[in-house]
Scaffold this active site. Sequence first.
Site, PDB file in Angstrom:
ATOM      1  N   ASN A  42      -3.626  -2.144  -8.367  1.00  0.00           N
ATOM      2  CA  ASN A  42      -3.113  -2.942  -7.250  1.00  0.00           C
ATOM      3  C   ASN A  42      -2.775  -4.352  -7.711  1.00  0.00           C
ATOM      4  O   ASN A  42      -3.412  -4.906  -8.603  1.00  0.00           O
ATOM      5  CB  ASN A  42      -4.075  -2.941  -6.055  1.00  0.00           C
ATOM      6  CG  ASN A  42      -5.486  -3.396  -6.388  1.00  0.00           C
ATOM      7  OD1 ASN A  42      -5.959  -3.229  -7.507  1.00  0.00           O
ATOM      8  ND2 ASN A  42      -6.152  -3.974  -5.418  1.00  0.00           N
ATOM      9  N   ILE A  43      -1.740  -4.910  -7.106  1.00  0.00           N
ATOM     10  CA  ILE A  43      -1.237  -6.229  -7.473  1.00  0.00           C
ATOM     11  C   ILE A  43      -1.032  -7.002  -6.176  1.00  0.00           C
ATOM     12  O   ILE A  43      -0.162  -6.661  -5.371  1.00  0.00           O
ATOM     13  CB  ILE A  43       0.092  -6.110  -8.253  1.00  0.00           C
ATOM     14  CG1 ILE A  43      -0.095  -5.243  -9.503  1.00  0.00           C
ATOM     15  CG2 ILE A  43       0.610  -7.504  -8.616  1.00  0.00           C
ATOM     16  CD1 ILE A  43       1.198  -4.815 -10.176  1.00  0.00           C
ATOM     17  N   GLU A  44      -1.866  -8.031  -5.983  1.00  0.00           N
ATOM     18  CA  GLU A  44      -1.800  -8.780  -4.730  1.00  0.00           C
ATOM     19  C   GLU A  44      -0.845  -9.954  -4.839  1.00  0.00           C
ATOM     20  O   GLU A  44      -0.372 -10.320  -5.920  1.00  0.00           O
ATOM     21  CB  GLU A  44      -3.208  -9.263  -4.353  1.00  0.00           C
ATOM     22  CG  GLU A  44      -4.134  -8.107  -4.036  1.00  0.00           C
ATOM     23  CD  GLU A  44      -5.514  -8.566  -3.602  1.00  0.00           C
ATOM     24  OE1 GLU A  44      -5.901  -9.720  -3.892  1.00  0.00           O
ATOM     25  OE2 GLU A  44      -6.202  -7.749  -2.973  1.00  0.00           O
ATOM     26  N   CYS A  52      -0.065  -1.452  -3.702  1.00  0.00           N
ATOM     27  CA  CYS A  52      -1.249  -0.675  -4.049  1.00  0.00           C
ATOM     28  C   CYS A  52      -1.059   0.040  -5.387  1.00  0.00           C
ATOM     29  O   CYS A  52       0.071   0.305  -5.816  1.00  0.00           O
ATOM     30  CB  CYS A  52      -1.524   0.375  -2.981  1.00  0.00           C
ATOM     31  SG  CYS A  52      -1.791  -0.289  -1.338  1.00  0.00           S
ATOM     32  N   GLU A  54      -1.493   3.129  -6.089  1.00  0.00           N
ATOM     33  CA  GLU A  54      -0.818   4.415  -5.968  1.00  0.00           C
ATOM     34  C   GLU A  54       0.696   4.250  -5.986  1.00  0.00           C
ATOM     35  O   GLU A  54       1.408   4.987  -6.675  1.00  0.00           O
ATOM     36  CB  GLU A  54      -1.228   5.120  -4.660  1.00  0.00           C
ATOM     37  CG  GLU A  54      -2.709   5.409  -4.555  1.00  0.00           C
ATOM     38  CD  GLU A  54      -3.481   4.298  -3.859  1.00  0.00           C
ATOM     39  OE1 GLU A  54      -3.189   3.097  -4.103  1.00  0.00           O
ATOM     40  OE2 GLU A  54      -4.382   4.627  -3.061  1.00  0.00           O
ATOM     41  N   CYS A  87      -4.421   4.083   1.259  1.00  0.00           N
ATOM     42  CA  CYS A  87      -4.149   3.498   2.576  1.00  0.00           C
ATOM     43  C   CYS A  87      -3.053   4.308   3.278  1.00  0.00           C
ATOM     44  O   CYS A  87      -2.381   5.165   2.676  1.00  0.00           O
ATOM     45  CB  CYS A  87      -3.742   2.038   2.430  1.00  0.00           C
ATOM     46  SG  CYS A  87      -2.044   1.785   1.848  1.00  0.00           S
ATOM     47  N   CYS A  90       0.431   4.209   1.665  1.00  0.00           N
ATOM     48  CA  CYS A  90       0.560   5.035   0.461  1.00  0.00           C
ATOM     49  C   CYS A  90       0.601   6.523   0.809  1.00  0.00           C
ATOM     50  O   CYS A  90       1.326   7.291   0.175  1.00  0.00           O
ATOM     51  CB  CYS A  90      -0.576   4.750  -0.506  1.00  0.00           C
ATOM     52  SG  CYS A  90      -0.387   3.162  -1.353  1.00  0.00           S
TER      53      CYS A  90
HETATM   54 ZN   LIG Z   1      -1.954   1.853  -0.407  1.00  0.00          ZN
END
Ligand SMILES: [Zn+2]
Length: 128
Positions: A42-44, A52, A54, A87, A90
């Site tokens: 994940n990369i915020e 995310c 995925e 989530c 995804c």
């Molecule tokens: Zn997700």
Amino acid sequence: MDLHILIETAKKARENAYTPYSNYKVGCALLTKSGKVFSGCNIENDGLMSICAERVAFTKAISEGEKDFECILVLGGKEELQYTSPCGYCRQFMSEFCDKNFEIYMYYGNDKIDKKTLEELLPNNFSL
Ligand SMILES: [Zn+2]
């Protein structure tokens, strides 16, 4: 495919997670039907455009011409691994590229693993 390979790939990807806001680090490993493995973390972002793990793995694979997917393994947590499932966004994203029997493994520690199909995680997916 040995799940340990997917677990190790996902753990390694998780080390690259960029999570200055949540500190919730996720890694995953996506297996294609041709036997290739694509990782994701994940990369915020401080806007609303975080991505995310995925979707990172799927977009990497699709951008390299892959279209058929076997399964994905997801793991995550703040420090220790905890039960982490994809989530809603995804799940819907996966449903574009995978059939209802696509397998999603959620690994959260030694011998702790759960498996669901996409249909179990996303019954009645949106479809045009
Ligand atoms: Zn997700």
